[in-house]
Write a protein that holds these residues in place. Structure first.
Motif, PDB file in Angstrom:
ATOM      1  N   THR A  87       1.408   5.743  -8.277  1.00 17.10           N
ATOM      2  CA  THR A  87       1.717   4.796  -7.209  1.00 17.10           C
ATOM      3  C   THR A  87       1.653   5.524  -5.883  1.00 17.10           C
ATOM      4  O   THR A  87       1.965   6.721  -5.795  1.00 17.10           O
ATOM      5  CB  THR A  87       3.125   4.174  -7.379  1.00 17.10           C
ATOM      6  N   TRP A  88       1.225   4.799  -4.853  1.00 14.72           N
ATOM      7  CA  TRP A  88       1.182   5.319  -3.491  1.00 14.72           C
ATOM      8  C   TRP A  88       2.012   4.405  -2.591  1.00 14.72           C
ATOM      9  O   TRP A  88       1.909   3.181  -2.698  1.00 14.72           O
ATOM     10  CB  TRP A  88      -0.251   5.377  -2.965  1.00 14.72           C
ATOM     11  N   ARG A  89       2.773   4.998  -1.708  1.00 16.30           N
ATOM     12  CA  ARG A  89       3.614   4.238  -0.803  1.00 16.30           C
ATOM     13  C   ARG A  89       3.213   4.513   0.635  1.00 16.30           C
ATOM     14  O   ARG A  89       3.003   5.675   1.013  1.00 16.30           O
ATOM     15  CB  ARG A  89       5.087   4.612  -1.002  1.00 16.30           C
ATOM     16  N   ASN A  90       3.064   3.448   1.427  1.00 17.97           N
ATOM     17  CA  ASN A  90       2.751   3.622   2.842  1.00 17.97           C
ATOM     18  C   ASN A  90       4.025   4.013   3.578  1.00 17.97           C
ATOM     19  O   ASN A  90       4.989   3.236   3.629  1.00 17.97           O
ATOM     20  CB  ASN A  90       2.168   2.339   3.435  1.00 17.97           C
ATOM     21  N   VAL A  91       4.032   5.215   4.140  1.00 12.17           N
ATOM     22  CA  VAL A  91       5.221   5.740   4.826  1.00 12.17           C
ATOM     23  C   VAL A  91       4.896   6.055   6.281  1.00 12.17           C
ATOM     24  O   VAL A  91       5.484   6.943   6.882  1.00 12.17           O
ATOM     25  CB  VAL A  91       5.747   6.991   4.104  1.00 12.17           C
ATOM     26  N   ALA A  92       3.957   5.330   6.869  1.00 10.18           N
ATOM     27  CA  ALA A  92       3.482   5.613   8.220  1.00 10.18           C
ATOM     28  C   ALA A  92       4.568   5.380   9.263  1.00 10.18           C
ATOM     29  O   ALA A  92       5.481   4.562   9.073  1.00 10.18           O
ATOM     30  CB  ALA A  92       2.277   4.738   8.537  1.00 10.18           C
ATOM     31  N   PRO A  93       4.470   6.076  10.389  1.00  8.74           N
ATOM     32  CA  PRO A  93       5.381   5.785  11.503  1.00  8.74           C
ATOM     33  C   PRO A  93       5.272   4.321  11.913  1.00  8.74           C
ATOM     34  O   PRO A  93       4.181   3.736  11.869  1.00  8.74           O
ATOM     35  CB  PRO A  93       4.879   6.710  12.620  1.00  8.74           C
ATOM     36  N   PRO A  94       6.366   3.697  12.309  1.00  8.16           N
ATOM     37  CA  PRO A  94       6.344   2.254  12.589  1.00  8.16           C
ATOM     38  C   PRO A  94       5.474   1.854  13.780  1.00  8.16           C
ATOM     39  O   PRO A  94       5.037   0.710  13.859  1.00  8.16           O
ATOM     40  CB  PRO A  94       7.822   1.925  12.840  1.00  8.16           C
ATOM     41  N   ASP A  95       5.205   2.782  14.693  1.00  6.61           N
ATOM     42  CA  ASP A  95       4.416   2.452  15.886  1.00  6.61           C
ATOM     43  C   ASP A  95       2.979   2.949  15.775  1.00  6.61           C
ATOM     44  O   ASP A  95       2.302   3.120  16.788  1.00  6.61           O
ATOM     45  CB  ASP A  95       5.073   3.058  17.126  1.00  6.61           C
TER      46      ASP A  95
END
Length: 369
Positions: A87-95
């Motif tokens: 599984t891969w989770r998107n953990v990008a900065p919110p901006d």
């Protein structure tokens, strides 16, 4: 005596190299001779895709281990897996939705630094210490002429990032707190750039470090493709020409070093269908001189890695395939035709690759016997 039962297992590429080094066998080759007990047969490496659920193009990749890896890509995408790509989770900065991430350096499952490219304030560096739940914006470019391409770290605190030339010289910024803050290094120790010379933000490997002090910077775009080298964490630099052709679409796109002397440079012409007859070179003196590969990859390659404990065995990837060398970069053999932009291997021997259309994969080597 009971017959030996056939078995098959998947090993990491670098893990096999640690055992057999340069004697990797091609599929179907046997070790056993005469009446000796049959030995395991090691097949060629192959990529096992791990679907990410994303359509982003991932040019940034950090392999932490067999279970953990980070990806950084287009559309402000940052993914993390902690279960081997299940599984891969998107953990990008919110901006970050409008940003183009091109490099990521990760130290474990929680700590990572990502670089966004672009003119002006689009060039940024973020860091996280909690697996991407929160991010710190450590650097936002305020120099209109700057365009940052790659980031590298000597350890979890000390790192550098590089920009295309500003006022005739490549610009280097430095951190000593894991990416939470950065400062521009004085340009005095940097040799002048050639007209049109720049880095290629294609794989996160135009700036690479090794050990506590050494760092190399790869270029193209000008009259010659070159590799810069610093022995003091970016304060002073030397530069050497390479045999790879250079033009606005040609040059050295990535470098990898096994130790402070032995290195590989890969590149070519990134335009689809354009010939790249000299796509790799090697050095045995730390980058002071470079020699064209005797049998380079047949086409442009953007990423290269020299896995730890692999001896002369290294990998290169590009949009048209992946190549293996058993000779420290002097000759290469293609083993896969899938598209990847970047490749990285972790200290535990796990190797990962990533590229367009959300592609991510782990390298495996079949063993039967």
């Amino acid at each position: 005596m009971k017959p030996m039962r056939a078995f098959a297992r998947k090993l990491s590429f670098a893990g096999v190299c640690a055992v057999v080094g340069a004697s990797l066998l091609t599929p179907g080759t046997a070790h056993a001779q005469g009446g000796a007990r049959p030995q395991p047969v090691i097949g060629g490496p192959s990529w096992r895709l791990t679907p990410t659920g994303s359509a982003a193009r991932f040019r940034g990749l950090a392999a932490v281990g067999r279970t953990t890896a980070w990806l950084a890509g287009s559309g402000g995408t940052v993914l993390r897996t902690t279960d081997g790509g299940g599984t891969w989770r998107n953990v990008a900065p919110p901006d970050a939705a409008g940003l183009e991430f091109r490099d990521v350096e990760a130290f474990d499952a929680n700590r990572a630094v990502v670089l966004a490219i672009g003119e002006g304030e689009a060039s940024r560096v973020y860091s996280t210490s909690n697996g991407g739940r929160t991010w710190t914006l450590g650097f936002k470019n305020d120099e209109p002429k700057a365009f940052y391409d790659c980031v590298t770290f000597f350890d979890s605190r000390h790192g550098l990032a590089m920009s295309d030339p500003v006022d005739g010289k490549f610009r280097i910024i430095s951190t000593s707190d894991g990416g939470r803050s950065w400062r521009v290094l004085p340009p005095k120790g940097m040799p002048p750039a050639l007209e049109g010379e720049a880095g290629f933000a294609a794989s996160g490997q135009c700036l690479v470090s090794l050990g506590r002090q050494d760092v190399w910077l790869a270029t193209g775009g000008g009259a010659r493709s070159r590799v810069f080298h610093s022995r003091d964490r970016g304060r002073t630099w030397t530069v050497a020409d390479t045999p790879l052709p250079s033009s606005p679409s040609q040059g050295v796109f990535g470098v990898a070093f096994r130790d402070s002397r032995h290195g590989i440079a890969v590149g070519g012409d990134y335009r689809p269908g354009a010939p790249s007859p000299t796509a790799a070179a090697t050095t045995s003196d730390g980058g002071r001189t470079w020699r064209a590969a005797d049998r380079p990859p047949a086409e442009y390659r953007s990423g290269v890695v020299w896995p730890r404990f692999s001896g002369p065995v290294a990998l290169a990837v590009g949009p048209t395939g992946s190549d293996l060398t058993l000779t420290g970069g002097r000759s290469w053999t293609r083993f896969d035709v899938g598209s990847f932009d970047t490749v990285d291997c972790a200290p535990d021997g796990a190797c990962w690759a990533a590229g367009e259309k959300g592609r991510a994969a782990r390298l495996t080597v079949s063993v039967t016997g």
